[in-house]
Design an enzyme around this catalytic site. Structure first.
Site, short mmCIF file in Angstrom:
data_model
loop_
_atom_site.label_atom_id
_atom_site.label_comp_id
_atom_site.label_asym_id
_atom_site.label_seq_id
_atom_site.Cartn_x
_atom_site.Cartn_y
_atom_site.Cartn_z
N PRO A 157 0.81 -1.22 0.00
CA PRO A 157 0.00 0.00 0.00
C PRO A 157 0.84 1.27 0.00
O PRO A 157 0.51 2.25 -0.68
CB PRO A 157 -0.84 -0.12 1.28
CG PRO A 157 -0.88 -1.58 1.56
CD PRO A 157 0.46 -2.09 1.14
N TYR A 158 1.93 1.25 0.76
CA TYR A 158 2.82 2.41 0.80
C TYR A 158 3.44 2.66 -0.57
O TYR A 158 3.46 3.81 -1.05
CB TYR A 158 3.92 2.17 1.85
CG TYR A 158 4.92 3.29 1.94
CD1 TYR A 158 4.62 4.47 2.61
CD2 TYR A 158 6.18 3.18 1.37
CE1 TYR A 158 5.54 5.51 2.71
CE2 TYR A 158 7.10 4.21 1.45
CZ TYR A 158 6.79 5.37 2.12
OH TYR A 158 7.70 6.39 2.20
N VAL A 159 3.94 1.62 -1.20
CA VAL A 159 4.54 1.76 -2.53
C VAL A 159 3.51 2.29 -3.52
O VAL A 159 3.78 3.21 -4.31
CB VAL A 159 5.12 0.41 -3.00
CG1 VAL A 159 5.51 0.47 -4.46
CG2 VAL A 159 6.33 0.03 -2.14
N SER A 161 0.84 4.04 -2.87
CA SER A 161 0.48 5.42 -2.54
C SER A 161 1.56 6.40 -2.98
O SER A 161 1.24 7.51 -3.46
CB SER A 161 0.23 5.56 -1.03
OG SER A 161 1.44 5.51 -0.28
#
Length: 254
Positions: A157-159, A161
């Site tokens: 999810p971080y990547v 985002s």
């Protein structure tokens, strides 16, 4: 006469209560900016604003959560109502989420990361650009990550985002290039902060590993990231828009 890199500019900093955001507020103020700070932790914001004023800077703050559109609008309105305009913005607010394999990642983690890092940035850009259009233009820097350029294990999810942060940066840069607004992004590598210290503390050997895969063999100081943002926000980069600047000790250059 103020001759700093950001002399006489009114600059909004989101996520300003700690880490890169707090460092940016200090660097920008040192470079002559009037700074408007926003984050969720009022005590931290008040302390930072007071410290900046003690050093001779002009500083104000607005408590808020970038995931709430009204809060993003209010932060911009504080700048405009108090100082007459918004010249620049450093959209730094963001979260990392859990380090978990994708097939085990909870919906709640995905939703939280995307809501803060993408929707929050969208709220800020919308409010900032509207204000800048009313006052003759401005400059914006969005804080992405090396995770917006390459994959990071167990952080889907971080990547996603941070790739989206770069997408929003490029879209806004293209849309407003003829209207006096420049929009760029920085992509920091691992940077010293409270979150990083906790991350390293809970994962023995991780700090050594991060250093081993970084050509400069160290973690960035938050002030080093802030210096790059200051240059992109300044009039020293007048023909630069839609760019993504890695500030990562050479990590993505390998």
């Amino acid at each position: 006469m103020n001759t700093g890199l950001l002399a006489n500019k009114v600059v909004l900093v989101t996520g300003a209560s700690s880490g890169i955001g707090a460092a940016a507020a200090k660097v920008f103020a040192r470079e002559g900016a009037t700074v408007v700070l926003t984050a969720r932790r009022e005590e931290r914001l008040a302390e930072l604003a007071a410290a900046l004023r003690e050093e001779g800077a002009e500083a104000a703050y607005a408590v808020g959560d970038v995931t709430v559109d009204a809060d993003a609008i209010r932060a911009v309105e504080v700048a405009v109502s108090r100082y007459g305009r918004l010249d620049a913005a450093f959209n730094n607010a963001g979260i990392g989420g859990d380090r978990t394999p994708l097939h085990l990642m909870a919906d709640e983690v995905y939703d939280s990361v995307m809501d803060t890092n993408v929707r929050g940035l969208f709220h800020c850009l919308r409010a900032e650009i509207a204000a800048m259009l009313r006052h003759g233009g401005g400059t914006i820097v969005n804080n992405s990550s090396v995770g917006g350029l390459v994959a990071i294990p167990a952080a889907a999810p971080y990547v996603a985002s941070k790739h989206a942060v770069i997408g929003l940066t490029r879209a806004a840069a293209d849309e407003y290039a003829t209207q006096g607004i420049r929009v760029n992004a920085i992509a920091p590598g691992t940077t010293r902060s409270e979150i990083t210290a906790d991350w390293f503390g809970r994962n023995p050997g991780l700090e050594e590993y991060v250093h081993s895969v970084t050509p400069m063999r160290r973690t960035a100081e938050p002030e080093e990231i802030a210096e790059a943002a200051a240059w992109l926000l300044s009039d020293r980069s007048p023909f630069l828009t839609g760019a993504v600047l890695p500030v990562d000790g050479g990590f993505v250059n390998q």
